[in-house]
Scaffold this motif. Structure first.
Motif, short mmCIF file in Angstrom:
data_model
loop_
_atom_site.label_atom_id
_atom_site.label_comp_id
_atom_site.label_asym_id
_atom_site.label_seq_id
_atom_site.Cartn_x
_atom_site.Cartn_y
_atom_site.Cartn_z
N SER A 216 0.81 -1.22 0.00
CA SER A 216 0.00 0.00 0.00
C SER A 216 0.84 1.27 0.00
CB SER A 216 -0.89 -0.05 1.25
OG SER A 216 -1.30 1.22 1.63
N ALA A 217 0.21 2.37 -0.42
CA ALA A 217 0.87 3.68 -0.35
C ALA A 217 0.90 4.19 1.09
CB ALA A 217 0.15 4.68 -1.24
N GLU A 218 -0.02 3.67 1.92
CA GLU A 218 -0.12 4.16 3.30
C GLU A 218 0.34 3.12 4.32
OE1 GLU A 218 -3.28 4.35 1.44
OE2 GLU A 218 -2.53 6.26 0.68
N GLU A 219 0.75 3.63 5.47
CA GLU A 219 1.00 2.74 6.60
C GLU A 219 -0.32 2.13 7.06
OE1 GLU A 219 4.00 3.89 9.85
OE2 GLU A 219 3.33 5.81 9.06
N SER A 220 -0.23 1.10 7.88
CA SER A 220 -1.42 0.51 8.48
C SER A 220 -2.19 1.60 9.23
CB SER A 220 -1.01 -0.58 9.47
OG SER A 220 -2.07 -0.90 10.34
N SER A 221 -3.51 1.58 9.12
CA SER A 221 -4.32 2.58 9.83
C SER A 221 -4.63 2.12 11.25
CB SER A 221 -5.63 2.82 9.07
OG SER A 221 -6.35 1.60 9.02
N SER A 222 -4.06 0.99 11.68
CA SER A 222 -4.41 0.45 12.99
C SER A 222 -3.96 1.37 14.12
CB SER A 222 -3.80 -0.94 13.18
OG SER A 222 -2.57 -0.85 13.86
N HIS A 223 -4.65 1.26 15.21
CA HIS A 223 -4.32 2.02 16.42
C HIS A 223 -2.84 1.86 16.78
CE1 HIS A 223 -4.54 3.41 20.58
NE2 HIS A 223 -3.87 2.32 20.90
N TRP A 224 -2.33 0.62 16.62
CA TRP A 224 -0.98 0.32 17.10
C TRP A 224 0.11 0.89 16.20
CZ3 TRP A 224 -5.04 -3.19 17.16
CH2 TRP A 224 -5.56 -3.45 18.44
N GLN A 225 -0.28 1.22 14.95
CA GLN A 225 0.67 1.87 14.04
C GLN A 225 0.57 3.40 14.18
OE1 GLN A 225 2.58 -0.14 12.02
NE2 GLN A 225 3.77 1.48 11.07
N GLN A 226 -0.65 3.88 14.38
CA GLN A 226 -0.88 5.33 14.33
C GLN A 226 -0.78 6.01 15.69
OE1 GLN A 226 -1.31 6.98 11.48
NE2 GLN A 226 -1.30 5.15 10.20
N ASN A 227 -1.38 5.40 16.71
CA ASN A 227 -1.55 6.11 17.99
C ASN A 227 -0.89 5.40 19.16
OD1 ASN A 227 -3.09 8.16 16.79
ND2 ASN A 227 -4.88 6.81 16.80
N ASP A 228 0.13 4.65 18.87
CA ASP A 228 0.84 3.90 19.90
C ASP A 228 2.22 3.58 19.32
OD1 ASP A 228 1.29 2.64 22.26
OD2 ASP A 228 -0.25 1.11 22.01
N TYR A 229 3.11 3.02 20.13
CA TYR A 229 4.44 2.62 19.66
C TYR A 229 5.16 3.74 18.90
CZ TYR A 229 2.92 -1.96 21.17
OH TYR A 229 2.47 -2.99 21.93
N LYS A 230 5.17 4.92 19.53
CA LYS A 230 5.93 6.05 19.01
C LYS A 230 6.66 6.68 20.18
CE LYS A 230 2.97 7.08 15.06
NZ LYS A 230 2.35 8.14 14.25
N GLY A 231 7.79 7.34 19.89
CA GLY A 231 8.57 7.97 20.95
C GLY A 231 8.34 9.47 20.99
N PHE A 232 8.42 10.05 22.20
CA PHE A 232 8.22 11.49 22.37
C PHE A 232 9.24 12.08 23.34
CE2 PHE A 232 4.14 9.88 20.93
CZ PHE A 232 3.85 10.77 19.91
N SER A 233 9.30 13.40 23.36
CA SER A 233 10.16 14.12 24.29
C SER A 233 9.66 13.93 25.72
CB SER A 233 10.13 15.61 23.94
OG SER A 233 10.62 16.39 25.00
N PRO A 234 10.59 14.04 26.70
CA PRO A 234 10.12 14.04 28.11
C PRO A 234 9.17 15.19 28.39
CG PRO A 234 12.55 13.90 27.99
CD PRO A 234 12.05 14.12 26.58
N ALA A 235 9.21 16.22 27.53
CA ALA A 235 8.34 17.40 27.73
C ALA A 235 6.90 17.14 27.29
CB ALA A 235 8.90 18.59 26.94
N THR A 236 6.68 16.09 26.53
CA THR A 236 5.34 15.83 25.98
C THR A 236 4.47 15.11 27.01
OG1 THR A 236 6.27 15.68 23.77
CG2 THR A 236 4.09 14.70 24.09
#
Ligand code: MTE
Ligand code: MO
Length: 384
Positions: A216-236
């Motif tokens: 596909s042209a897009e990443e998986s639309s699943s919750h675990w691809q889009q809204n989880d398993y991502k890294g953020f700053s300690p400030a977030t």
């Protein structure tokens, strides 16, 4: 109870959550063998374990010029060469409990053993995609390969994830549609009858009970691809977090931890020395080249011995560059320092890109508690 048909599990596992089942082995056992026995391999399920009948099982491949391809388990096993890879799987949340000590994070409170190493066999994803019509023209419009599991929540939503297309089709990527783990059929908890094994990539993309593959042209639309398993700053924080602003975790950073001795235990002065053991691994096929160990909280260091097999076996041949998918176990026996009453044992690993672990947790703290890879520290008393 949707979990009533979940399989039986090994009693030694430390349970983080029963429904869905999430558990890790005791750390001391983890480094007893280079290949983790399947029964104690860490288990990370988001949903009930689906019961899949091997005879009616079908794998669907979509999004390629050849049209949809459907494969039975038998076809997957007979139409494509069987390929075997030793690869370490690590959950993005491994060592999350150390982040919790800095400030509360959201997620399962994993210790240091949400990581394990197995031998996986199956068809190469590359071969299956080629059979479904993959060619150079496809790469012009598609960038991702999505995977859907057969495990569903109460609304019928399945587990899903995706990986970059170039990893999926690369001859050096070693991505498998695995039907065997450690020489046997995949156990129910690990994705029977077929799972994706994406060596060097975070556990979450290694989709179990695989039902569908979509180029596909897009990443998986699943919750675990889009809204989880991502890294953020300690400030977030949870008020300001924008999941769209960060990329999905794929390759994991350099990691190591001490499995022996356990934190809070004691060694006898009369033994005169202490043996320290652990594991080290890096994502993206980067090879661990060194592990440094300190007995004094990081003031002085010694270099540990690395190994890539069980002690009584010949070491596996050195992996080709960029394809070091499996961990190294390490060990060091050092004299007990004369003055000390307590040891603060620390380990840190280095990979072949000279990536090193950060010394403390606070600067890498993030609200989801992922990517926890600071120097690992255990305190041990010396008994006079
Ligand atoms: N695949 C499906 N279908 N469902 C899941 O819940 N969990 C993922 C991944 N694949 C999951 C899945 C996560 S987050 C991890 S860390 C690994 O599986 C864990 O694999 P294991 O249970 O074989 O150790
Ligand atoms: Mo995970």
């Amino acid at each position: 109870d949707p979990y009533s048909s979940d399989p039986e599990r090994h009693p030694a596992l430390r349970i983080n959550s029963l429904k869905p089942f999430n558990a890790e082995p005791p750390p001391e056992i983890l480094t007893d063998s280079y290949i983790t026995p399947s029964a104690i391999f860490f288990k990370r399920n988001h949903l009930p374990v689906p019961q899949v009948d091997p005879d009616s099982y079908r794998l669907h491949v979509e999004g390629l010029p050849g049209g949809a391809l459907t494969l039975s388990l038998k076809e997957l096993k007979t139409r494509f060469p069987k390929h075997t890879v030793t690869a370490t799987l690590q959950c993005a949340g491994n060592r999350r409990s150390e982040m919790n000590k800095v400030k509360q994070v959201k997620g399962l409170n994993w210790g240091i053993a949400a990581i394990s190493n197995a031998t996986w066999s199956g068809a190469r994803l590359r071969d299956v995609l080629l059979a479904a019509g993959y060619g150079p023209d496809v790469a012009k419009r598609a960038c991702h390969v999505q995977f859907e599991g057969l495990d569903k929540d109460v609304t019928g939503t399945t587990y899903g994830a995706s990986i970059p297309l170039n990893k999926a089709v690369s001859e050096e990527g070693d991505v498998l549609l695995a039907y065997e783990m450690n020489g046997e059929d995949l156990p129910a908890d690990h994705g029977y009858p077929v799972r994706v094994v994406v060596p060097g990539t975070v556990g979450a993309r290694n989709v179990k009970w695989l039902g569908k593959i979509i180029v596909s042209a897009e990443e998986s639309s699943s919750h675990w691809q889009q809204n989880d398993y991502k890294g953020f700053s300690p400030a977030t924080d949870w008020d300001t977090v924008d999941f769209k602003s960060a990329p999905a975790i794929q390759e994991l950073p350099i990691q190591s931890a001490i499995t022996v001795p356990a934190d809070g235990t004691a060694v006898d002065r009369s033994s005169e020395e202490v043996t320290v053991k652990g594991y080290a691994w890096s994502g993206g096929g980067r090879e661990v080249v060194r592990v440094d160990v300190s007995l004094d909280g990081g003031k002085t260091w010694q270099v540990a011995q690395l190994r890539s097999s069980d002690k009584d076996q010949a070491p596996e041949a050195s992996p080709p560059p960029g394809r070091a998918w499996a961990w190294k176990l390490w060990e060091i026996t050092a004299p007990l320092p004369a003055e000390a009453q307590e040891l603060e044992i620390v380990c840190k690993a280095v990979d072949n890109s000279y990536n090193m672990q950060p010394d403390t947790v606070a600067p890498i703290w993030n609200l989801r508690g992922v990517l926890s890879n600071a120097w690992h520290r255990v305190k041990v008393k010396i008994r006079e």
